[in-house]
Structures are given as C-alpha cells and as structure tokens.
Write an enzyme that holds these catalytic residues in place. Structure first.
Site, PDB file in Angstrom:
ATOM      1  N   GLU A 186       0.806  -1.223   0.000  1.00  0.00           N
ATOM      2  CA  GLU A 186       0.000   0.000   0.000  1.00  0.00           C
ATOM      3  C   GLU A 186       0.841   1.276   0.000  1.00  0.00           C
ATOM      4  O   GLU A 186       0.812   2.063   0.960  1.00  0.00           O
ATOM      5  CB  GLU A 186      -0.954  -0.003   1.192  1.00  0.00           C
ATOM      6  CG  GLU A 186      -1.964  -1.133   1.141  1.00  0.00           C
ATOM      7  CD  GLU A 186      -2.977  -1.119   2.262  1.00  0.00           C
ATOM      8  OE1 GLU A 186      -3.963  -1.855   2.176  1.00  0.00           O
ATOM      9  OE2 GLU A 186      -2.781  -0.356   3.253  1.00  0.00           O
ATOM     10  N   GLU A 386      -4.703  -8.666   0.821  1.00  0.00           N
ATOM     11  CA  GLU A 386      -5.413  -8.302   2.047  1.00  0.00           C
ATOM     12  C   GLU A 386      -6.894  -8.193   1.731  1.00  0.00           C
ATOM     13  O   GLU A 386      -7.276  -7.611   0.712  1.00  0.00           O
ATOM     14  CB  GLU A 386      -4.949  -6.952   2.626  1.00  0.00           C
ATOM     15  CG  GLU A 386      -3.630  -6.953   3.341  1.00  0.00           C
ATOM     16  CD  GLU A 386      -3.354  -5.609   4.027  1.00  0.00           C
ATOM     17  OE1 GLU A 386      -4.326  -4.869   4.324  1.00  0.00           O
ATOM     18  OE2 GLU A 386      -2.181  -5.296   4.242  1.00  0.00           O
TER      19      GLU A 386
END
Length: 480
Positions: A186, A386
């Site tokens: 991320e 995720e």
C-alpha cells in the site's frame, strides 16, 4: 448481514462444509492464507538489536494513537512464532504473507545487518516450510527505520537506494527458500497518509511531500527488483501490493462522472500507472495542487520494470459526487489555494452496511476491481493480499468467539474472487486480513480484524468461528 443464528459457530465446526457449498473449486495450487505485518504483531521492539522505526516514534507521540497505544508488545509474535505457525497449520493454511521489519534487519536502515534479526526470519521461514505453508514476504509495511527518517526518509532519493540494499540483504539470506516477494504494501498509504495528511507515521502534513515520498517509494520498488532477481531462485515471483478502491458515481450528472475519473486517478492510478505504464496519469498533480516530483531520466523506466504478479488489497469502494453538489467532507484537503477539490466522497451511504472501521461492506466491488485490473493493466497473476473486516468480537472466556458477520464477509468476498476467476482473471491466491487480532495503527488495539482472537492481557489465542469456517472451506477445496 446481522441475521445469523447464534449457533452458527457450532454448526460450522460440526458440519465442516456449511456455508460454502455454493463456492466451486479453485485451482489445486491456489494459495489460501492470511496476512500480517511486522509492527502490528511482533512486539520486542527493543530486543535483539532491533532499531527504532518511524512507527515506534509516531505511536509514542501523545495524541497520535488511540489511548496512546503502541506496538511495543503487540501480540508478542517475536516470542510466540512457533505457536502461531501451529495455529496456521490447524486452520489448514497453505500460505502465509508476512512482512520483514526493516529496522530489525538493519537497525540504522543501512550498513551491517543485525544477525539476530535475520535469524528470526530464517527460523520463521523454516518453521512454515516444515508445516507445508508457503512463505510470502513483504519487504516494507510502513516501518521505515527512524535513523533513515532523521536523514530525510522517503523525501530523500537516497532512501530508495537504501531500500534496494536492504532488499538484497534479505534476499541473500532467504532467497534460497522463498519464491514470492512483495516490495511494498500500500504505497498510497505510506506516502499520502504519512506525508500528505500526517495521520500515519511520520506525521508530515504537506501534499508536495506526499508526491515526493510516493515517487521515491516507487523508485525503490523498481530498484529492488533486479537485486531480488539476483538472489532468488528462477522460480521466484516478484510483485507489489496496491490497495484498490473502485469508484462509483453518486448520481448520473456529467460533472459527477468527471469527478469519478479524477477520484480514480488519485486513489488508484497514481500508483498503478507508473508501475504498469511507466507514466503518471494526466491531471494527478494539478488536481492535488502540487508540482510533479523531481525525476531523473530513467526513473519511470526503473519503476515500470516488469513484475510477475500484482497484490491487491481490497476493503471497500468509493462513492463520489462532483464538489458543487454536496457539503460532505472532502477527501483531498484544500491547502492555501482557492481551488475546489475535484470530488467529494459520499458517506454514509443510505442502506449500506459498515465494519467497525466505518468501511462499507461491498463485495461486488472486489470482482469489478479484479476484472478492471486484468483488462487495463494485464498483470501476469493477481493475488488478494489483504481482505478482511473489523467487528466487535466477544470472547466467552472459554474457547469460543462467535463472529458471524466476518464469516459472511469472507464467504461473499471469496465468491467475488471465484467470479473473477471464472471470467478469466488469473487469480493465484487469497490472503485474509488478518490471521490474528493485532495492533491496528492509529486505532491501537480497539479494532479486531483477526480470525484468531487475542486476549491482550494474557496473549491467549482462540480461533474464532470465522477461523473455523475458513479452515473447513480450505478443507472442502482440497477434497474436490
């Protein structure tokens, strides 16, 4: 999503297949795993030569985290690693995605490696392999060494080269056994949240700093790839994990459709385009009201070095309108200029269900995201790195934690992955966030994402109903 029978957990344990008979078979080599990150689970922040990270410093700053909570102890995984791997085996996981703590390996960010830090990850990899669990490594999940931050951190180009050196150190030690590598997790969050609006470490509030940091993070990704190739097996797969949010219009006005495009540029294409297309999207920096980052001649070609797979972190969607249509809070902060931000996010959405993080539950968005990524960027493989939800979980004091909403969340999102797979998207794995309850950044220990409940005072672990469901689902796939 709230109408599950309280007895569901017991039914899951006794039936083994309840609740997922309508999910068809995935490929036999499909990864079924969970994901974690070092700062959120390891603890032992001052043991065995580990240096401080920016999150150690940020969390210790009054007012930055819920009740001032830190990851100093977290869930003590540094000392309970073997026990935690045993839990993974009990759940039938065939893969585990974890991050390396940069300051545990290189306490100052550069220089001589800390042997005891590398030894820990060496033992972790061997313990996983002994249980037939495939290890997948993330090199960076936001814990920049504090010593590097004090020299400028991601605002300095040198940090990108330091990251490549760090990647090489880890690959030299583990590359003979680990075949799946992620450079970053991320990068939007580490850049924008950490440098743009300051709600994550290192707490800098400046949009120009955010785009500089983002460029150096991306550059470090590209610089690390050949280092990893040089010290891993020919079978190794290298990639990056990007959090993606499909953007939907809040109405059908032409102005709103333009806002959707601009929101997508900011939230998704800012990182996808450089990695896959070797360019930043038009309008990104103008919409943010900043100058483009300084770039040297070969930067974008380095950033777009081919990767073997894309990791996708998915939690929710965005619903936006054009700014003149609503007084809702803006996502892009208006700095000192008079420019109007290009979009506003609509929240709450009428009729929507939300997790404890305030994120809308929208599994259809996952299938759409995967199809879009396949169509627009064509990565060779895709992994869900995720996907998960925080809910208010309650332990009965014995061996039971009933979390029916998480069971439904997992089932619906896995069905979305199956839908994408059936439509030709090259899916290779699904990693639920997270294995265990843990330190949730600025939320401290107030939000629980795990399929294993952690009683923080005693560090006791209890597999929740969702963990039992996931185990039975994995077993059902192996039986087909």
């Amino acid at each position: 999503m709230d109408d599950f029978d309280d007895s569901m957990g017991n039914m899951l344990k006794t039936s083994g297949l309840n609740g997922h008979s309508n999910i068809h078979a995935f490929p036999p080599d499909f990864f079924w795993g969970t994901a974690t990150s070092a700062y959120q689970i390891e603890g032992a922040t001052r043991e065995d030569g580990r240096g401080l990270s920016i999150w150690d410093s940020f969390a210790a700053t009054p007012g930055k985290t819920y009740q001032g909570e830190t990851g100093d102890i977290a869930i003590n995984h540094y000392h309970t690693m073997e026990q935690d791997v045993t839990l993974m085996a009990e759940m039938g996981l065939n893969a585990y995605l974890f991050s390396i703590s940069w300051p545990r390996v290189l306490p100052s960010g550069v220089g001589t490696a800390n042997a005891r830090g590398l030894d820990f990850y060496d033992r972790l990899v061997d313990t996983l392999l002994a249980r037939s669990i495939t290890p997948l490594i993330k090199l960076y999940h936001w814990d920049l060494p504090q010593a590097l931050h004090e020299r400028g951190g991601w605002l300095e180009r040198d940090t990108a080269y330091a990251f490549a050196d760090y990647a090489e150190v880890v690959a030299e030690r583990l590359g003979d056994r680990v075949d799946w590598w992620l450079t970053h997790n991320e990068p939007w969050c580490s850049s924008y949240l950490g440098y743009g609006i300051g709600i994550h470490a290192p707490g800098i509030c400046d949009l120009q700093s955010a785009v500089i940091a983002a460029h150096h993070v991306l550059l470090s990704h590209g610089l690390a790839l050949p280092r990893l190739r040089a010290h891993t097996r020919p079978s190794a797969h290298l990639g990056i994990a990007i959090d993606c949010y499909p953007v939907y219009p809040g109405d059908e006005r032409p102005e709103t459709r333009t806002s959707v495009e601009r929101a997508d540029i900011f939230r998704n294409r800012w990182f996808l385009d450089p990695v896959f297309r070797g360019s930043y999207p038009d309008g990104l920096f103008a919409d943010m009201g900043v100058y483009p980052p300084h770039m040297e001649e070969n930067d974008l070609s380095i950033i777009s070095t081919p990767i073997d797979f894309l990791g996708v972190n998915y939690y929710s969607r965005m619903l936006v309108r054009s700014p003149e249509q609503t007084n809702a809070p803006t996502l892009l902060p208006v700095e000192t200029n008079e420019r109007q931000p290009p979009y506003v996010e609509v929240t709450p959405i009428p009729g929507a269900s939300y997790t404890e993080m305030g994120w809308e539950i929208y599994p259809d968005g996952l299938a759409i995201t995967l199809q879009r990524l396949h169509h627009d960027y064509a990565p060779a493989d895709l992994l869900i790195t995720e996907n998960g939800a925080a809910f208010q979980d309650h332990w009965d004091g014995n061996n039971h934690v009933n979390d029916p909403r998480r069971v439904q969340y997992l089932r619906e999102h896995i069905q979305a992955v199956e839908q994408a797979l059936q439509q030709g998207v090259p899916m290779r794995g699904y990693f639920a966030w997270s294995l265990m309850d843990n330190y949730e950044w600025t939320e401290g220990y107030s939000k629980r994402f795990g399929m294993v409940y952690v009683d923080y005072p005693t560090q006791r672990r209890i597999i929740k109903d969702s963990g039992h469901w996931y185990a039975s689902f994995i077993a059902s796939q192996q039986q087909r």
